[in-house]
Write an enzyme that holds these catalytic residues in place. Structure first.
Site, mmCIF file in Angstrom:
data_model
loop_
_atom_site.group_PDB
_atom_site.id
_atom_site.type_symbol
_atom_site.label_atom_id
_atom_site.label_comp_id
_atom_site.label_asym_id
_atom_site.label_seq_id
_atom_site.Cartn_x
_atom_site.Cartn_y
_atom_site.Cartn_z
ATOM 1 N N ASP A 45 -16.711 -56.846 -24.820
ATOM 2 C CA ASP A 45 -15.449 -57.600 -24.868
ATOM 3 C C ASP A 45 -15.529 -58.765 -25.850
ATOM 4 O O ASP A 45 -14.569 -59.069 -26.557
ATOM 5 C CB ASP A 45 -15.109 -58.164 -23.482
ATOM 6 C CG ASP A 45 -14.759 -57.065 -22.492
ATOM 7 O OD1 ASP A 45 -14.840 -55.875 -22.884
ATOM 8 O OD2 ASP A 45 -14.412 -57.394 -21.344
ATOM 9 N N ILE A 95 14.789 -34.102 -12.810
ATOM 10 C CA ILE A 95 14.421 -32.739 -12.430
ATOM 11 C C ILE A 95 14.697 -32.490 -10.958
ATOM 12 O O ILE A 95 14.718 -33.399 -10.144
ATOM 13 C CB ILE A 95 12.951 -32.393 -12.779
ATOM 14 C CG1 ILE A 95 12.022 -33.571 -12.495
ATOM 15 C CG2 ILE A 95 12.842 -31.938 -14.204
ATOM 16 C CD1 ILE A 95 10.577 -33.279 -12.828
ATOM 17 N N LYS A 133 3.142 -36.275 -10.485
ATOM 18 C CA LYS A 133 4.424 -36.984 -10.582
ATOM 19 C C LYS A 133 4.139 -38.455 -10.291
ATOM 20 O O LYS A 133 3.938 -38.851 -9.152
ATOM 21 C CB LYS A 133 5.443 -36.415 -9.600
ATOM 22 C CG LYS A 133 6.814 -37.039 -9.779
ATOM 23 C CD LYS A 133 7.874 -36.301 -8.993
ATOM 24 C CE LYS A 133 9.269 -36.780 -9.331
ATOM 25 N NZ LYS A 133 9.476 -38.196 -9.056
ATOM 26 N N CYS A 454 -3.744 -59.345 32.267
ATOM 27 C CA CYS A 454 -4.251 -59.946 33.512
ATOM 28 C C CYS A 454 -3.859 -61.399 33.695
ATOM 29 O O CYS A 454 -4.140 -61.986 34.731
ATOM 30 C CB CYS A 454 -5.765 -59.797 33.586
ATOM 31 S SG CYS A 454 -6.653 -60.912 32.492
HETATM 32 S S1 IVH Z 1 9.249 -34.457 -16.554
HETATM 33 C C1 IVH Z 1 13.274 -32.932 -18.104
HETATM 34 N N1 IVH Z 1 6.863 -35.134 -15.667
HETATM 35 O O1 IVH Z 1 10.084 -38.063 -12.244
HETATM 36 C C2 IVH Z 1 12.034 -33.293 -17.404
HETATM 37 N N2 IVH Z 1 8.730 -36.411 -14.938
HETATM 38 O O2 IVH Z 1 13.282 -36.652 -12.325
HETATM 39 C C3 IVH Z 1 11.791 -34.741 -17.423
HETATM 40 N N3 IVH Z 1 8.128 -38.284 -13.463
HETATM 41 O O3 IVH Z 1 12.197 -40.201 -13.231
HETATM 42 C C4 IVH Z 1 10.816 -35.258 -16.443
HETATM 43 N N4 IVH Z 1 5.960 -37.935 -13.468
HETATM 44 O O4 IVH Z 1 10.195 -40.407 -14.738
HETATM 45 C C5 IVH Z 1 8.186 -35.401 -15.639
HETATM 46 N N5 IVH Z 1 4.687 -35.628 -15.006
HETATM 47 C C6 IVH Z 1 6.009 -35.903 -14.982
HETATM 48 C C7 IVH Z 1 6.538 -36.975 -14.244
HETATM 49 C C8 IVH Z 1 7.915 -37.190 -14.244
HETATM 50 C C9 IVH Z 1 6.934 -38.701 -13.034
HETATM 51 C C10 IVH Z 1 9.424 -38.910 -13.103
HETATM 52 C C11 IVH Z 1 10.347 -39.130 -14.240
HETATM 53 C C12 IVH Z 1 11.714 -38.972 -13.643
HETATM 54 C C13 IVH Z 1 11.461 -38.141 -12.438
HETATM 55 C C14 IVH Z 1 11.977 -36.738 -12.630
#
Ligand code: IVH
Length: 715
Positions: A45, A95, A133, A454
């Site tokens: 660092d 999605i 996700k 108690c």
């Molecule tokens: S793909 C058209 N991949 O989940 C596809 N989304 O509705 C676009 N998210 O708010 C999304 N991890 O921010 C995708 N590995 C991932 C994700 C992801 C989190 C979130 C994204 C969005 C929601 C999907």
């Protein structure tokens, strides 16, 4: 990463300095990538800091050399009054979500994809990419000619907010990108040559906060609140903290809220016809983004068909709690971009991707009451009674508040709306109160000063977090523990009264209090499950035998907090009579060897509980007795101040018997040999303790030698 990335500098700057500036910028970017993205720092660092300061000095000397993409320019710019709107050139879609159990969620998606593509059972499995996700905020990062020009939130999908200033503070996000020149980090799939960065590139991903960064941030927030800083608050969860940081109008404050980033897709990109890259698969796209310096999660995997998606969902579910960041599910995507195009969209959701969620680990619910539970050892624990809520895969109705300080810190009140969290096998917890939803008239929670079971005094000792019930002998919650302790071999030994039997006797309500033990009749005992006539008789005999005991055993058997066997012996020796102990003031107790203020107070409190005294009287009435003596004379005992260790098998005495004899003569009996040991009593098959004593020059005696010492006048 290329060294000519930051090459264009004004002609007014001497060539050598201009070269140094460009070189430092490239070096700093390379090392920041190694540190923040790859998690593998290449230099200490301090070396990084030295280069950083050198660049800052050169930029002070040549302000005209400062460019927005310089590593010194991550935090800068003024606080805004509001964020500008950004129209997304390619809409940011969401999605579809599958919440079904692992098998059906992935299966439903695969079935839909196969149907849309017109595949039959005889066709091979569809190739997918499975990703985590991330539980954060979607972000669109726009690069023009390799420079980050804009970062925008998703907003309604069409229009988001320009949060560029804040996003620039995220070290994992490159301010400038270029295709790797060679070797390290190049796209593995196009091993032939690195993919050039197109003039227009929008990458999409998730801004999030790591759990450790979140904890540290909240700790700092708590300190600020404690110092009385106005307008500060703690954050409910990492997602909430990340959202707050991204929407912070002052970039200097945003810079103090450590954010991270993972990339998972694209927005606008220079089309192939205009020289943009052509990707065949989503996986290849991610690898290329990685080669350009973007962070891609390690858990991205290719998967064939529903079976492998199910397996991925299960595997990630199992490691979910050990990841350094929160996820709320996994995402499945059709790998082939041609098939993605063929599948297209329904309304605003792609047909080629789905989010498969895990049960939420946090939910809102209301507090119906706050109970105080008493543990087997007398510990009082406040527990929030909740309106039933499904969280972390189970229905939760109780959440521990741990102790008074925790309950105060969170300020949970009856009637409050709270966030409950249950992660993995961890016991459910109240994370925080939604104070904005608090109804008028709620009361601050206070710990009761009386045991709710108690009625004995509940006390919190100095330096301890917990309140404890002091009615050890009387309290129903502590009954089993108290009886077991009393009947222990080293206390008022009741042979054969083990935990199974105590459990049975108490649960069947055959005995309620300790004295009930001595009122047990043969019929009551023999009526218990699995109690043979012989065992019933044996127990009655053992009880009878236990009535003839000693004062130290009896005092130890009472289970007074902090009064162990040694202290009980000292008390008995010092006072000689039970009544003298029961009536001794704290000062008088302090005069006893080994008794300090905490112990003295604990003894006093114990005998101040009328219930405890009653139990003692009842035991005496049942016939428990012991020889009493006059208070100890001032004369020291023969072995006072000497420390013994016993090892091996003695010819006639058991080790416990030898210990009792030595202690009665004033000696201390320790478990291991040290410099402080005066004598080692060694029997047959003495092992390492004997060797140690010999090496330390500690006197070694056998049983006969020990008995001789006991018989000798004071040493
Ligand atoms: S793909 C058209 N991949 O989940 C596809 N989304 O509705 C676009 N998210 O708010 C999304 N991890 O921010 C995708 N590995 C991932 C994700 C992801 C989190 C979130 C994204 C969005 C929601 C999907």
């Amino acid at each position: 990463m290329t060294t000519d990335l930051f090459g264009q500098l004004p002609a007014s700057i001497p060539v050598a300095d201009a070269k140094r500036i460009a070189d430092l910028r490239a070096q700093l970017q390379l090392h920041a990538h190694a540190y923040y993205v790859q998690d593998q720092p290449l230099i200490p660092d301090a070396s990084y800091d030295a280069m950083f300061r050198e660049l800052q000095a050169l930029e002070t000397k040549y302000p005209e050399a400062i460019t927005a993409d310089s590593p010194t320019q991550r935090v800068g710019g003024k606080a805004l009054s509001q964020f500008a709107s950004v129209r997304h050139r390619v809409p940011m879609l969401s999605i579809r979500t599958e919440t079904d159990t692992e098998a059906t969620g992935a299966q439903n998606f695969d079935t839909r994809v196969r149907k849309e593509l017109g595949l039959t059972d005889s066709d091979p499995p569809v190739a997918y990419v499975a990703e985590l996700k991330f539980d954060g905020l979607a972000m669109n990062l726009r690069y023009e000619h390799g420079a980050l020009v804009q970062a925008a939130t998703r907003g309604d999908g069409e229009t988001g907010e320009d949060v560029t200033q804040n996003i620039r503070t995220i070290h994992q996000i490159p301010l400038k990108i270029a295709a790797p020149t060679s070797g390290a980090g190049s796209s593995s799939l196009r091993s032939s040559s690195p993919v050039p960065v197109p003039p227009v590139l929008e990458v999409r991903g998730e801004v999030y906060m790591r759990r450790d960064d979140f904890e540290a941030l909240n700790e700092r927030q708590r300190e600020k609140i404690a110092r009385g800083v106005k307008g500060e608050k703690t954050f409910v969860n990492p997602r909430n903290a990340a959202a707050g940081a991204v929407r912070q109008l002052d970039p200097a404050i945003a810079a103090q809220r450590p954010l991270s980033f993972f990339v998972y897709g694209l927005g606008e990109i220079t089309p192939a016809e205009q020289g943009g890259p052509q990707f065949e698969t989503h996986y290849e796209l991610l690898q290329t983004l990685k080669s350009w310096g973007f962070p891609v999660a390690d858990q991205v995997e290719r998967a064939q068909g529903a079976t492998e998606l199910i397996a991925y969902h299960q595997r990630m579910g199992a490691i979910r709690d050990s990841l350094p960041f929160d996820i709320d599910g996994v995402v499945y995507k059709v790998d082939s971009l041609a098939l993605q195009r063929q599948l297209g969209f329904v309304t605003r959701e792609p047909r080629w991707a789905v989010a498969h969620k895990y049960p939420a680990q946090e939910q809102l619910t209301t507090v119906l009451g706050i109970d105080v539970q008493v543990g087997r050892t007398g510990k009082l624990t406040p527990v929030a009674k909740l309106a039933p809520v499904f969280v972390g895969g189970v229905t939760v109705t109780n959440a521990t508040l741990h102790n008074e300080d925790e309950a105060r810190r969170k300020d949970v009140r009856v009637g409050d709306t709270v966030i409950v969290r249950r992660a993995g096998d961890v016991i459910p917890e109240v994370v925080s109160v939604m104070t904005e939803k608090r109804i008028p008239g709620t009361q601050v929670f206070t710990m009761p000063r009386q045991c709710p079971i108690c009625g004995s005094a509940a006390v919190r000792e100095e330096g301890e977090a917990d309140y404890r019930c002091t009615g050890g002998l009387f309290c129903a919650a502590q009954r089993k523990e108290a009886i077991l302790h009393f009947a222990h071999r080293r206390a008022v030994e009741v042979d054969g009264l083990g935990d199974k039997l105590v459990e049975q006797l108490v649960d069947a309500q055959v005995i309620r209090t300790l004295p009930d033990l001595y009122k047990l009749g043969f019929t009551a005992l023999a009526s218990l499950d699995r109690m043979a006539e012989k065992s019933a008789n044996n127990l009655l005999e053992a009880l009878e035998k236990s009535k003839q005991t000693t004062l130290p055993r009896f005092v130890f058997g009472l289970g007074i907090r902090h009064v162990g066997e040694a202290t009980a012996k000292e008390l008995a020796r010092h006072f000689g009579k039970l009544d003298a102990i029961m009536d001794a003031s704290e000062e008088q107790l302090l005069a006893v060897n080994d008794v300090g203020p905490i112990v003295a107070k604990s003894i006093r409190t114990f005998f101040d509980q009328a219930h405890n005294r009653e139990v003692v009287e009842q035991l005496r009435a049942c016939g428990l007795n012991w020889p009493e003596s006059e208070p100890a004379a001032a004369a020291p005992l023969p072995l006072s101040g000497k420390t013994f260790v016993i090892t091996g098998t003695l010819p006639t005495l058991s080790r416990d018997q030898a210990k009792d004899l030595l202690e009665a003569a004033g000696a201390k009996v320790a478990g291991s040999v040290s410099q402080k040991t005066d004598y080692l009593v060694a029997g047959a098959e003495a092992g390492s303790k004997l060797l140690k004593a010999q090496s330390l020059g500690v006197a070694v005696v056998d049983e006969a030698g020990m008995l001789a010492l006991l018989a000798s006048p004071a040493l």
